[in-house]
Design an enzyme around this catalytic site. Structure first.
Site, PDB file in Angstrom:
ATOM      1  N   GLU A   1     -60.464  29.661  12.818  1.00  0.00           N
ATOM      2  CA  GLU A   1     -62.097  29.559  12.325  1.00  0.00           C
ATOM      3  C   GLU A   1     -62.950  28.887  13.043  1.00  0.00           C
ATOM      4  O   GLU A   1     -64.234  29.583  13.207  1.00  0.00           O
ATOM      5  CB  GLU A   1     -61.937  28.859  10.863  1.00  0.00           C
ATOM      6  CG  GLU A   1     -62.980  28.974   9.824  1.00  0.00           C
ATOM      7  CD  GLU A   1     -62.870  28.364   8.618  1.00  0.00           C
ATOM      8  OE1 GLU A   1     -62.795  29.035   7.735  1.00  0.00           O
ATOM      9  OE2 GLU A   1     -62.884  26.976   8.154  1.00  0.00           O
TER      10      GLU A   1
ATOM     11  N   TYR B   1     -64.108  23.446   5.530  1.00  0.00           N
ATOM     12  CA  TYR B   1     -64.661  24.459   6.455  1.00  0.00           C
ATOM     13  C   TYR B   1     -64.722  23.781   7.871  1.00  0.00           C
ATOM     14  O   TYR B   1     -65.123  22.723   8.191  1.00  0.00           O
ATOM     15  CB  TYR B   1     -65.988  25.029   6.274  1.00  0.00           C
ATOM     16  CG  TYR B   1     -66.541  26.078   7.258  1.00  0.00           C
ATOM     17  CD1 TYR B   1     -66.047  27.282   7.304  1.00  0.00           C
ATOM     18  CD2 TYR B   1     -67.472  25.493   8.211  1.00  0.00           C
ATOM     19  CE1 TYR B   1     -66.599  28.175   8.249  1.00  0.00           C
ATOM     20  CE2 TYR B   1     -68.049  26.431   9.243  1.00  0.00           C
ATOM     21  CZ  TYR B   1     -67.627  27.666   9.134  1.00  0.00           C
ATOM     22  OH  TYR B   1     -67.897  28.592  10.121  1.00  0.00           O
ATOM     23  N   HIS B   2     -64.013  24.668   8.938  1.00  0.00           N
ATOM     24  CA  HIS B   2     -63.609  24.215  10.123  1.00  0.00           C
ATOM     25  C   HIS B   2     -64.956  24.579  11.200  1.00  0.00           C
ATOM     26  O   HIS B   2     -64.992  25.797  11.404  1.00  0.00           O
ATOM     27  CB  HIS B   2     -62.533  24.381  10.667  1.00  0.00           C
ATOM     28  CG  HIS B   2     -61.977  23.683  11.850  1.00  0.00           C
ATOM     29  ND1 HIS B   2     -62.646  23.572  13.042  1.00  0.00           N
ATOM     30  CD2 HIS B   2     -60.659  23.054  12.004  1.00  0.00           C
ATOM     31  CE1 HIS B   2     -62.013  22.806  13.946  1.00  0.00           C
ATOM     32  NE2 HIS B   2     -60.924  22.638  13.197  1.00  0.00           N
ATOM     33  N   GLY B   3     -65.761  23.609  11.735  1.00  0.00           N
ATOM     34  CA  GLY B   3     -66.785  24.087  12.699  1.00  0.00           C
ATOM     35  C   GLY B   3     -66.378  24.355  14.146  1.00  0.00           C
ATOM     36  O   GLY B   3     -65.161  24.067  14.167  1.00  0.00           O
TER      37      GLY B   3
ATOM     38  N   SER C   1     -58.011  21.599   6.968  1.00  0.00           N
ATOM     39  CA  SER C   1     -58.902  22.850   7.137  1.00  0.00           C
ATOM     40  C   SER C   1     -57.974  24.179   7.460  1.00  0.00           C
ATOM     41  O   SER C   1     -57.215  24.308   8.430  1.00  0.00           O
ATOM     42  CB  SER C   1     -59.507  22.795   8.441  1.00  0.00           C
ATOM     43  OG  SER C   1     -60.521  23.963   8.762  1.00  0.00           O
TER      44      SER C   1
END
Length: 333
Positions: free
Chosen positions: A201, A128-130, A195
């Site tokens: 995202e 998951y990409h922050g 990702s």
């Protein structure tokens, strides 16, 4: 007719009144303005800091590039001291020590499920990409030091136009990534991290929701290379750095037109960060790319549901730096 003593008395009164207003004006100008300035400082100071702290990450990236340039310039003088064919190995560990220290001090960074990363052989890591993917920087270093392996990564095309990024990409094996080039990296026996949500995202996911749309590239890569997929999620990643929630339509329109991430990022909060690695999803030739994408998305969503407070809360994430609060959360889960 006023007597002389009355005139004197009135003059004194007028003098006092006049000076009273002068003194009052001075008080307002000096003291009220100072208080107002102090009030503005106290109110706006933290807000300004939250927008400036993300620059620390950019500073670290440029510091990394600076160290790598020095290393590159002096390579001819030190190559005789190395026994490997990879000129970047010592540089990676030197720069890695910098990032490992930052992760440990600022976020108490940990990795759980490290046993799911193979000691040898290929694997595809999907994460998951922050808003700012500091977790992947820390994670790469952990793998270098704990597994003595390098994780190749895929980055957005716009990063390769940023001055100073090319040498980092060269050292850390960061690629723009097509299906074929990614598959080739895996076929050579390497680890590769992707990702699927990418910059989209990073900019527009505000509550840990996956924003992959119909991106099937990573699934095609895994099926082409016949490798397992390891799901990855970092707890409190969006409590460390966030994108602003206002102006979403404007920033979406800009991104759609130019593919540039212009939504402002704020944060840099020293929250507890833990990367969780799920069980590997083995290669299955019977799965279609759509089915594999769904399976991986479900695995990452399970990690999010198991380990992340939703909606996220910066204060709680800060408290988790304290062992007793952290232990309470783990027991409640």
């Amino acid at each position: 007719m006023l007597k002389q003593k009355d005139i004197i008395f009135l003059s004194i009164i007028m003098y006092l009144v006049q000076n009273f207003f002068i003194l009052l004006g001075i008080f307002i100008i000096v003291y009220i303005d100072i208080d107002y300035s102090l009030w503005l400082t106290w109110v706006l100071g933290p807000l300004i800091i939250t927008f400036l702290l993300p620059a620390v990450i950019a500073l670290l990236l440029y510091l990394s590039a600076f160290l790598l340039y020095i290393y590159k310039l002096h390579w001819t003088n030190i190559k005789t001291t190395l026994r490997t064919g990879d000129k970047w190995e010592a540089a990676r560990k030197s720069v890695g020590a910098l990032w490992d220290a930052h992760g440990w001090i600022w976020h108490g960074y940990e990795v759980k499920g490290l046993e799911n990363i193979p000691d040898t052989g290929p694997a595809l890591i999907i994460y998951y990409h922050g808003a700012i993917p500091v977790d992947i920087y820390y994670f790469l270093v952990k793998i270098i030091f704990n597994k003595n392996r390098l994780v190749h990564t895929v980055a957005d095309h716009f990063l390769f136009k940023v001055p100073g990024f090319s040498i980092i990409a060269d050292c850390m094996k960061v690629i723009p990534g097509t299906v074929q080039t990614c598959a080739n990296v895996l076929k050579e026996g390497n680890l590769l991290a992707i990702s699927p949500g990418g910059v989209y995202e990073a900019q527009f996911s505000h509550n840990y929701n996956l924003m992959w749309k119909r991106r099937l590239g990573f699934a095609k890569v895994a099926l082409e290379a016949k490798v397992p997929i390891i799901p990855m999620f970092t707890e409190n990643l969006r409590e460390a750095f966030r994108t602003v929630s206002f102006g979403k339509r404007l920033f979406l329109r800009i991104y759609a037109l130019f593919k540039l991430p212009l939504a402002p990022v704020y944060g840099g909060f020293p929250v507890k960060m833990v990367t969780h690695l799920g069980k590997p999803i083995p290669y299955d030739k019977n799965l279609t790319p759509e089915e594999l994408q769904c399976k991986v998305a479900t695995a990452i969503e399970d990690l999010i549901n198991d380990h992340q407070r939703i909606p996220g809360n910066i204060l709680y994430a800060l408290f988790e730096r304290i062992p007793i609060f952290r232990k309470y959360k783990e027991n409640s889960n």
